[in-house]
Write an enzyme that holds these catalytic residues in place. Sequence first.
Site, short mmCIF file in Angstrom:
data_model
loop_
_atom_site.label_atom_id
_atom_site.label_comp_id
_atom_site.label_asym_id
_atom_site.label_seq_id
_atom_site.Cartn_x
_atom_site.Cartn_y
_atom_site.Cartn_z
N HIS A 34 4.18 0.94 -2.58
CA HIS A 34 4.81 2.24 -2.86
C HIS A 34 6.32 2.14 -2.92
O HIS A 34 6.97 2.84 -3.68
CB HIS A 34 4.33 3.28 -1.85
CG HIS A 34 2.92 3.67 -2.13
ND1 HIS A 34 1.86 3.09 -1.49
CD2 HIS A 34 2.40 4.53 -3.03
CE1 HIS A 34 0.75 3.60 -1.98
NE2 HIS A 34 1.04 4.48 -2.91
N CYS A 85 -2.78 7.22 -14.04
CA CYS A 85 -1.47 7.43 -13.42
C CYS A 85 -0.97 6.22 -12.62
O CYS A 85 -0.02 6.33 -11.86
CB CYS A 85 -1.48 8.67 -12.54
SG CYS A 85 -2.69 8.59 -11.23
C1 PEP Z 1 -2.73 4.55 -7.74
O1 PEP Z 1 -3.31 4.09 -6.77
O2 PEP Z 1 -2.78 4.02 -8.87
C2 PEP Z 1 -1.92 5.77 -7.63
C3 PEP Z 1 -1.41 6.35 -8.68
O3 PEP Z 1 -1.66 6.26 -6.40
P1 PEP Z 1 -0.64 5.59 -5.37
O4 PEP Z 1 0.17 4.57 -6.09
O5 PEP Z 1 0.18 6.68 -4.81
O6 PEP Z 1 -1.55 4.97 -4.35
#
Ligand code: PEP
Length: 589
Positions: free
Chosen positions: A197, A520
């Site tokens: 993240h 996403c």
């Molecule tokens: C993902 O896991 O691809 C996502 C968009 O959520 P995050 O990156 O916040 O875990």
Amino acid sequence: MPPEGEEIVLRGLPISKGIGIGFPVFFTSTEDHFPEIAIPKKEIEFEIDRYRRALDLSRKDVETLQRLSLNDGPPEIVSILGTHLEMMQDPLLTSVIEDRIRDMQRNTESIFHHIIEEYKARFSTIKDLYFQERVRDIVDVSRRILGHLRPLEQVKMGEMAHNSIILTHELVPSETVEANASLVSAFVTAAGGITSHAAIIARAKGIPYVANVDIKNLKNVEVHSLIVDGSQGLVILNPSKGTLKKYQEIQKKHQMSYKMLKNASHLKGETIDGYEVRIFANLENPKEIDQLMKAGASGIGLFRSEYLFLSRKAFPKEEEQFTIYKQMVKSLKGKPLVIRVFDVGGDKKVDLLPTNPDAKYFDEIGHELNPALGCRAIRFLLRYPEILETQLRAILRASFYGEIHILIPMVSDVSEVRIVREKVKLIQKELKQKGIKTAKHIPIGCMIEVPSSAIMSDSLAEEVDFLSIGTNDLVQYILAADRSNTHTSELYYTTHPSILRLIRMVVASANRANKPVILCGECAADPSMIPLLIGLGIREFSVAARHIPLVKHTIRKWRILEACRLAESALEYPSAQELKQFLAEETAR
Ligand code: PEP
Ligand code: MG
């Protein structure tokens, strides 16, 4: 050691593209490691004095806090602070530490850290509440003392000087999100994976980032200035005039081409032959909503609401959440806002002080051996329904002011969706009884980011209003390769054939149920992946606002038929490495 001032080039793992030029700032976070430094015998008493001073300053802090709390604080806090003062007189924090510094002849931080870890390990296995609370107290006290031992820790990420290049063991999301891109020129860390993240945020802010660099050793080199090449994964210490000039030129070129892309971001995301691909924005900080509108987003495809918690280090109350969501949806002027309910846990964690009322949730879960497989996201929210219900109430109230969708993270079974749906129905009814207005229908979607949800996407598609593929986690869980770990970065392939097949399967499930599907994950912003994803049937992407111009630009260079053919050929490849190579060649235009 190289001669003073000589240019040194270090190679690391490229995480966030771009060139950063600036000055080193060694950032020490609470999560950092504690270097062990030998102290010569004749300096031991100075070292002990340093510790005593830190202890003394900590004592004064607590006394001040206690005085303030006596006036308007809850009585529990006053009593906890009293316990902390007593602890600071305890032999564990006085004679034991001093004796150990003398015996081991090591720096105070490392001795102190070891003793506290020993203490924590000894008592954390005892389930008795009294002992659990003492462990929390000692952690709190130790953090305060360490803060005074290492004043650098007091430097806040949001308050760096201009052109700071942050060097640290590891970046945590709650700190990275505070960084100001006009002040921080780059990040360099020892640990950290490509889709951690912290990495996602660095890319979203356009801050170059290189990981897997031996930071500890860097402290022994005199560094006056440095260049971080986030595209090649290079860190250049004390660059020569020639090197500096070369990188300044590259930096200028990057800035110019980004500006050109941005100027075209009002254009639609559509293929040459007119197929529309809608581009939404991922968002962590509600204050950045204007940027994404300017970047040409069709709305917010993923609001990572957990950052409200991560940056405040407390779960926001209903009223505060309601105000934020209402403001967000109003400023979107009719465009949709997808709020993902708190995805806390895993690598999205914060160190809460034991005096923080929300610390109880995380204390109860305790130390998890595999946090990514643990009590994270919807699992956490179903364990503590009061947090979920408060958030749902705030979302439902805000839904009256615009188009809001609810997204459930880390769903691994259809029952989780059903429980949330039931709660939404109930809360909506309660609000109606109180005369509080909400939208009539609030679409509920689920993230497809663990293997079971991808495999069961046909059943899930029947139960939800939309699907959202989160490739960052999906890749981590399918390939059993930690997204935050530098050492598994070579195993972490978005181009793995298994991922392609799953995406195809999820798209088919969504189409069959006549439900929209959005992607996403970070790969949605990768120009070598975008045509393939379109070819696999994705028609909606959500990426950080900064990436929208590039994503649109990439889409506008392809015909739908070409993208489908590319996907067909890609699906024939048996290995991730070969597929990566194939995509790089086919998409270089
Ligand atoms: C993902 O896991 O691809 C996502 C968009 O959520 P995050 O990156 O916040 O875990
Ligand atoms: Mg995820």
